[in-house]
Design an enzyme around this catalytic site. Structure first.
Site, short mmCIF file in Angstrom:
data_model
loop_
_atom_site.label_atom_id
_atom_site.label_comp_id
_atom_site.label_asym_id
_atom_site.label_seq_id
_atom_site.Cartn_x
_atom_site.Cartn_y
_atom_site.Cartn_z
N GLU A 276 -5.72 7.39 -20.22
CA GLU A 276 -6.80 6.48 -20.65
C GLU A 276 -6.85 6.27 -22.16
O GLU A 276 -7.34 5.23 -22.63
CB GLU A 276 -8.16 6.97 -20.15
CG GLU A 276 -8.64 8.26 -20.81
CD GLU A 276 -10.02 8.68 -20.32
OE1 GLU A 276 -10.24 8.71 -19.10
OE2 GLU A 276 -10.88 8.99 -21.17
N HIS A 308 -14.41 5.26 -18.38
CA HIS A 308 -15.04 6.48 -18.92
C HIS A 308 -16.48 6.18 -19.37
O HIS A 308 -16.83 6.37 -20.53
CB HIS A 308 -14.22 7.07 -20.06
CG HIS A 308 -14.43 8.55 -20.21
ND1 HIS A 308 -13.40 9.43 -20.39
CD2 HIS A 308 -15.56 9.31 -20.17
CE1 HIS A 308 -13.89 10.66 -20.48
NE2 HIS A 308 -15.21 10.62 -20.36
P1 NAD Z 1 -19.52 22.92 -16.32
O1 NAD Z 1 -18.74 23.77 -17.25
O2 NAD Z 1 -21.00 23.07 -16.26
O3 NAD Z 1 -18.96 23.12 -14.82
C1 NAD Z 1 -17.60 23.15 -14.50
C2 NAD Z 1 -17.44 23.92 -13.20
O4 NAD Z 1 -16.07 23.84 -12.79
C3 NAD Z 1 -17.79 25.41 -13.34
O5 NAD Z 1 -18.70 25.79 -12.31
C4 NAD Z 1 -16.44 26.09 -13.16
O6 NAD Z 1 -16.52 27.38 -12.54
C5 NAD Z 1 -15.72 25.09 -12.25
N1 NAD Z 1 -14.28 25.29 -12.22
C6 NAD Z 1 -13.45 25.67 -13.22
N2 NAD Z 1 -12.18 25.75 -12.75
C7 NAD Z 1 -12.23 25.43 -11.44
C8 NAD Z 1 -11.24 25.33 -10.42
N3 NAD Z 1 -9.95 25.60 -10.64
N4 NAD Z 1 -11.63 24.96 -9.17
C9 NAD Z 1 -12.93 24.67 -8.92
N5 NAD Z 1 -13.91 24.74 -9.86
C10 NAD Z 1 -13.55 25.13 -11.09
O7 NAD Z 1 -19.12 21.43 -16.67
P2 NAD Z 1 -19.99 20.10 -16.41
O8 NAD Z 1 -20.94 19.89 -17.53
O9 NAD Z 1 -20.48 20.10 -15.02
O10 NAD Z 1 -18.86 18.99 -16.61
C11 NAD Z 1 -17.74 18.92 -15.74
C12 NAD Z 1 -16.71 18.00 -16.35
O11 NAD Z 1 -17.19 16.66 -16.35
C13 NAD Z 1 -16.41 18.27 -17.84
O12 NAD Z 1 -15.43 19.26 -17.98
C14 NAD Z 1 -15.92 16.95 -18.34
O13 NAD Z 1 -14.52 16.94 -18.26
C15 NAD Z 1 -16.50 15.94 -17.33
N6 NAD Z 1 -17.41 14.97 -17.96
C16 NAD Z 1 -17.15 13.64 -17.79
C17 NAD Z 1 -18.00 12.69 -18.34
C18 NAD Z 1 -17.77 11.21 -18.16
O14 NAD Z 1 -18.37 10.39 -18.89
N7 NAD Z 1 -16.96 10.78 -17.22
C19 NAD Z 1 -19.10 13.10 -19.08
C20 NAD Z 1 -19.34 14.47 -19.24
C21 NAD Z 1 -18.49 15.41 -18.66
#
Ligand code: NAD
Length: 345
Positions: A276, A308
């Site tokens: 992206e 995004h």
């Molecule tokens: P977070 O850290 O609160 O939660 C992430 C979860 O993923 C945790 O519970 C962790 O244990 C789990 N995890 C890690 N490795 C794993 C695996 N191999 N299998 C299964 N689960 C696993 O993060 P969040 O705030 O919920 O955000 C999640 C993701 O969303 C961020 O990392 C970011 O990349 C993405 N995000 C995208 C946008 C967007 O605009 N599209 C905006 C914000 C965040």
């Protein structure tokens, strides 16, 4: 402290679209009392633009700015001391190199999980009920319903991968709001899951095999890159739907195209794409797409792509600006910032 803010969007003062303003205005509103001096640049940070950080103490970056070893070394040589991410994910920063070159990295761990969770649910509704197709069809005077057949979310099994802040809220909306059967896979179990009507399964394979829709919410790391690949996509139910609002490289795009071409996947919603950075957050409407996988994905009738956008709400922008200003003010006065990202966290 002097900060150069890369990848910042212009102020838009048109009265009817002022609400679409981006970072510059949200930062201006939040930075009314601090001594921080912010210089906004529209261009991305990479090895060709890092020289613009000369004379600044900190660089403030977003999801597609490049902060690899080469860029970090260059920034350190220019005297930059801090990298302030105005996002939660930090997969674009080489933390080991940052630590080696003495650069502190801070982020905004949670600016609005609701914004992303609500968008993910909206994306599910879009590909299931085909809002995007009816919008364009009706505007052209075509009121046929052919090809718009959807299904109810009530009673469907929806799998959430990653039950952190966003995954948990997405599951909650689907379970409590739609009465879907929400199952989840995560390496660590969240105590709030049961309260939100979310049930853990023991393995990713079990989850993929049971889910009508799978939504990705885990971070991009070495261990999660291409977690959706030929094998795991093959473990999904035939005709299942896949949503990714997390990070593009969680999915092997080549394998995804294969699963779409055989009809194994019913539909796909992507807010993120592994390549992206070459396209998103810019107007490419009169440019060629050279990434053949991306062009192929855009060509499928059953793939919905947004650029995004999941984070983009008024509330999230305010929280991003507030937390980033707070992070930088703390660093400027030599305090301990709660939102430091350390190597090996
Ligand atoms: P977070 O850290 O609160 O939660 C992430 C979860 O993923 C945790 O519970 C962790 O244990 C789990 N995890 C890690 N490795 C794993 C695996 N191999 N299998 C299964 N689960 C696993 O993060 P969040 O705030 O919920 O955000 C999640 C993701 O969303 C961020 O990392 C970011 O990349 C993405 N995000 C995208 C946008 C967007 O605009 N599209 C905006 C914000 C965040």
């Amino acid at each position: 402290m002097k900060i150069v803010v890369y990848s910042s969007k212009k102020v838009n003062r048109h009265p009817t679209t002022a609400h679409l303003q981006y970072d510059i205005s949200s930062f201006a509103e939040c930075n009314t009392t601090s001594d921080l001096k912010l210089q906004f640049l529209e261009i991305h940070l990479d090895k060709t633009t890092l020289a613009l950080a000369a004379g600044y103490d900190a660089v403030c970056i977003f999801v597609n700015d490049v902060c690899d070893a080469e860029v970090l070394e260059g920034l350190a040589k220019l005297g930059v001391k801090y990298i302030a991410l105005r996002c939660a994910g930090f997969n674009n920063v080489d933390l080991e190199s940052a630590s080696r070159f003495g650069l502190q990295v801070v982020r905004v761990p949670a600016y609005s999980p609701d914004a992303v969770a609500e968008f993910a649910v909206g994306m599910i509704m879009t590909i299931v009920r085909k809002y995007h197709k009816s919008y364009t069809r009706v505007r052209e005077g075509n009121f046929l319903l052919d090809g718009l057949l959807g299904f109810n979310l009530k009673g469907k099994t929806i799998g959430i991968i990653g039950t952190g802040k966003i995954g948990l809220l997405t599951g909650k909306i689907l379970s409590r709001g739609f009465e879907s059967n929400v199952i989840a896979y995560d390496l660590y179990h969240n105590d709030q899951a049961a309260e939100y009507g979310i049930t853990y399964v023991d393995s990713l394979e079990e989850m993929l095999g049971k889910s009508d829709i799978v939504s990705l919410h885990c971070p991009l790391m070495e261990s999660t890159k291409y977690m959706m690949n030929e094998k795991t996509l093959g473990q999904m139910k035939k005709g299942a739907y896949l949503i990714n609002t997390s990070r593009g490289a969680l999915i092997d795009s080549h394998a995804l195209i294969g699963a779409l071409k055989t009809g194994h996947l019913g539909a796909v919603g992507l807010d993120v794409y592994e390549g992206e950075s070459a396209y998103f957050f810019a107007d490419g409407s009169s440019k060629i797409i050279y990434d053949d996988n991306f062009a192929r994905l855009l060509s499928f009738y059953n793939v919905f792509v947004s650029g995004h956008q999941a984070f983009l709400t008024v509330e999230a922008l305010k929280n991003i600006a507030d937390t980033t200003i707070d992070n930088l003010e703390t660093l400027a006065r030599g305090g301990v910032c709660q939102n430091v990202v350390k190597h090996n966290i």
